[in-house]
Design an enzyme around this catalytic site. Structure first.
Site, PDB file in Angstrom:
ATOM      1  N   TYR A  58       0.879  -1.317   0.109  1.00  0.00           N
ATOM      2  CA  TYR A  58      -0.093  -0.009   0.036  1.00  0.00           C
ATOM      3  C   TYR A  58       0.780   1.334  -0.094  1.00  0.00           C
ATOM      4  O   TYR A  58       0.557   2.299  -0.731  1.00  0.00           O
ATOM      5  CB  TYR A  58      -0.850   0.082   1.280  1.00  0.00           C
ATOM      6  N   LYS A 117       1.155   4.064  -2.644  1.00  0.00           N
ATOM      7  CA  LYS A 117       0.734   5.757  -2.466  1.00  0.00           C
ATOM      8  C   LYS A 117       1.829   6.646  -2.776  1.00  0.00           C
ATOM      9  O   LYS A 117       1.620   7.770  -3.124  1.00  0.00           O
ATOM     10  CB  LYS A 117       0.079   5.758  -1.194  1.00  0.00           C
TER      11      LYS A 117
HETATM   12  P1  NDP Z   1     -13.377   2.482   0.773  1.00  0.00           P
HETATM   13  O1  NDP Z   1     -12.731   0.947   1.229  1.00  0.00           O
HETATM   14  O2  NDP Z   1     -14.352   2.841   1.935  1.00  0.00           O
HETATM   15  O3  NDP Z   1     -14.079   2.618  -0.480  1.00  0.00           O
HETATM   16  C1  NDP Z   1     -12.995   2.126  -1.598  1.00  0.00           C
HETATM   17  C2  NDP Z   1     -13.688   2.493  -2.941  1.00  0.00           C
HETATM   18  O4  NDP Z   1     -12.995   2.136  -3.955  1.00  0.00           O
HETATM   19  C3  NDP Z   1     -15.253   1.864  -3.124  1.00  0.00           C
HETATM   20  O5  NDP Z   1     -15.957   2.853  -3.851  1.00  0.00           O
HETATM   21  C4  NDP Z   1     -14.888   0.667  -4.236  1.00  0.00           C
HETATM   22  O6  NDP Z   1     -15.993   0.319  -4.840  1.00  0.00           O
HETATM   23  C5  NDP Z   1     -13.723   1.363  -5.020  1.00  0.00           C
HETATM   24  N1  NDP Z   1     -12.991   0.232  -5.532  1.00  0.00           N
HETATM   25  C6  NDP Z   1     -12.174  -0.610  -5.015  1.00  0.00           C
HETATM   26  N2  NDP Z   1     -11.548  -1.324  -5.912  1.00  0.00           N
HETATM   27  C7  NDP Z   1     -11.783  -0.897  -7.072  1.00  0.00           C
HETATM   28  C8  NDP Z   1     -11.532  -1.143  -8.328  1.00  0.00           C
HETATM   29  N3  NDP Z   1     -10.838  -2.206  -8.791  1.00  0.00           N
HETATM   30  N4  NDP Z   1     -11.986  -0.540  -9.541  1.00  0.00           N
HETATM   31  C9  NDP Z   1     -12.994   0.566  -9.233  1.00  0.00           C
HETATM   32  N5  NDP Z   1     -13.230   1.028  -7.734  1.00  0.00           N
HETATM   33  C10 NDP Z   1     -12.839   0.240  -6.898  1.00  0.00           C
HETATM   34  O7  NDP Z   1     -12.022   3.313   0.955  1.00  0.00           O
HETATM   35  P2  NDP Z   1     -11.979   5.053   1.364  1.00  0.00           P
HETATM   36  O8  NDP Z   1     -12.858   5.568   1.150  1.00  0.00           O
HETATM   37  O9  NDP Z   1     -11.428   4.553   2.922  1.00  0.00           O
HETATM   38  O10 NDP Z   1     -10.340   5.121   0.627  1.00  0.00           O
HETATM   39  C11 NDP Z   1     -10.679   5.756  -0.575  1.00  0.00           C
HETATM   40  C12 NDP Z   1      -9.179   6.208  -0.935  1.00  0.00           C
HETATM   41  O11 NDP Z   1      -8.490   6.756   0.024  1.00  0.00           O
HETATM   42  C13 NDP Z   1      -8.201   5.142  -1.219  1.00  0.00           C
HETATM   43  O12 NDP Z   1      -7.673   5.083  -2.221  1.00  0.00           O
HETATM   44  C14 NDP Z   1      -7.695   4.944   0.060  1.00  0.00           C
HETATM   45  O13 NDP Z   1      -6.228   4.349  -0.248  1.00  0.00           O
HETATM   46  C15 NDP Z   1      -7.259   6.350   0.566  1.00  0.00           C
HETATM   47  N6  NDP Z   1      -7.013   6.621   1.880  1.00  0.00           N
HETATM   48  C16 NDP Z   1      -7.920   6.374   2.784  1.00  0.00           C
HETATM   49  C17 NDP Z   1      -7.618   6.362   4.176  1.00  0.00           C
HETATM   50  C18 NDP Z   1      -8.702   6.224   5.205  1.00  0.00           C
HETATM   51  O14 NDP Z   1      -7.987   6.374   6.404  1.00  0.00           O
HETATM   52  N7  NDP Z   1      -9.834   5.876   4.851  1.00  0.00           N
HETATM   53  C19 NDP Z   1      -6.391   7.136   4.464  1.00  0.00           C
HETATM   54  C20 NDP Z   1      -5.368   7.483   3.518  1.00  0.00           C
HETATM   55  C21 NDP Z   1      -5.952   7.320   2.064  1.00  0.00           C
HETATM   56  P3  NDP Z   1     -17.124  -0.549  -4.425  1.00  0.00           P
HETATM   57  O15 NDP Z   1     -17.865   0.067  -3.446  1.00  0.00           O
HETATM   58  O16 NDP Z   1     -17.989  -1.063  -5.718  1.00  0.00           O
HETATM   59  O17 NDP Z   1     -16.500  -1.817  -3.862  1.00  0.00           O
END
Ligand code: NDP
Length: 243
Positions: free
Chosen positions: A154, A158
């Site tokens: 990860y 990133k």
């Molecule tokens: P969630 O796990 O809540 O949501 C993930 C989202 O990504 C969902 O909408 C999912 O779709 C979609 N997704 C996953 N895999 C794919 C794929 N192969 N193709 C298309 N869509 C995909 O994640 P967060 O909201 O927590 O995180 C969002 C971003 O922020 C990520 O990049 C994460 O790494 C980053 N981030 C998050 C942090 C946190 O603390 N939460 C901290 C730092 C960064 P579906 O609903 O259909 O499964």
């Protein structure tokens, strides 16, 4: 502020992406929500955007799939007319110690988090170049800036996004296209669902003493979407954890 603009948000069905889609919609942007499997949630986000008075539609697409992204971008362009704002937010974790991490867990995370952003930028940049306008915002993470044990895959993805952001920013700046990154810390979403709010060790490491909200990340994304003179920047939204 974003009236007349079309935004494509990957991973817009849940968490940070859903908050971003709704924030951009609240500022007047039309929104294409990309999701991987959760149709019901993606449709619910679109419905909430529509109640804000803008057009919104959901598209199922695995961002790691080069050809699928090509087809989806073409479909969004056909249905919305163009694309002005790209938010690469889709991301996954498959945590494990480097000593025992499976190859497929390394590749899987890199494919979605890093190659997924490349695929989107690759297929949207022609549209941006023709428009002589584009705002690309990549959702990185403080894990990519300071590392995190158990997240070799990860963190690498990133950190890679930050390098990609700066190269794309330099490459596309002459055409008025900006590319920036937002690096969230610990944000309350499904991804961090297993982290307990009462985890004192975690909370004590965050200077502001709490986890962040998805809406707080969305505010930084909206700011960058509206800014014409910031490019190649990384904005931390992390309560100070990575300073
Ligand atoms: P969630 O796990 O809540 O949501 C993930 C989202 O990504 C969902 O909408 C999912 O779709 C979609 N997704 C996953 N895999 C794919 C794929 N192969 N193709 C298309 N869509 C995909 O994640 P967060 O909201 O927590 O995180 C969002 C971003 O922020 C990520 O990049 C994460 O790494 C980053 N981030 C998050 C942090 C946190 O603390 N939460 C901290 C730092 C960064 P579906 O609903 O259909 O499964």
């Amino acid at each position: 502020m974003l009236k007349g603009k079309v935004a494509l948000v990957t991973g817009g069905s849940r968490g940070i992406g859903a908050a971003v889609a709704e924030k951009l919609a609240s500022l007047g942007a039309e929104v294409a929500v990309i999701y991987s499997g959760n149709e019901e949630k993606a449709e619910a986000v679109c419905e909430r955007c529509r109640t804000l008075g803008v057009r919104a539609a959901a598209y199922r697409c695995d961002v790691a799939d080069f050809e699928a992204v090509k087809g989806t971008v073409a479909k969004v362009k056909e249905e919305f007319g163009t694309i002005h704002i790209l938010v690469n937010n889709a991301g996954i974790t498959r945590d494990g110690l480097v000593l025992s991490m499976k190859e497929e867990d390394f590749d899987g995370v890199l494919d979605v988090n890093l190659k997924g952003a490349f695929n989107m930028i690759r297929h949207c940049s022609g549209i941006f170049l023709r428009n002589r306008f584009g705002r690309i915002i990549n959702i990185s993470s403080v894990s990519g800036m300071i590392g995190n044990p158990g997240q070799v895959n990860y963190s690498a993805s990133k950190a890679g996004l930050i390098g990609m952001t700066k190269s794309v920013a330099k490459e596309l700046a002459p055409r008025g296209i900006t590319c920036n990154a937002v690096a969230p810390g610990f944000i309350r979403t499904d991804m961090t669902g297993e982290l307990s709010a009462a985890d004192n060790k975690l909370l004590s490491a965050i200077p502001l003493g709490r986890m962040g909200q998805a809406e707080e990340v969305a505010e930084a994304v909206a700011f960058l979407a509206a800014s014409a003179y910031i490019t190649g920047e990384v904005i931390r939204v992390d309560g100070g954890i990575a300073m």
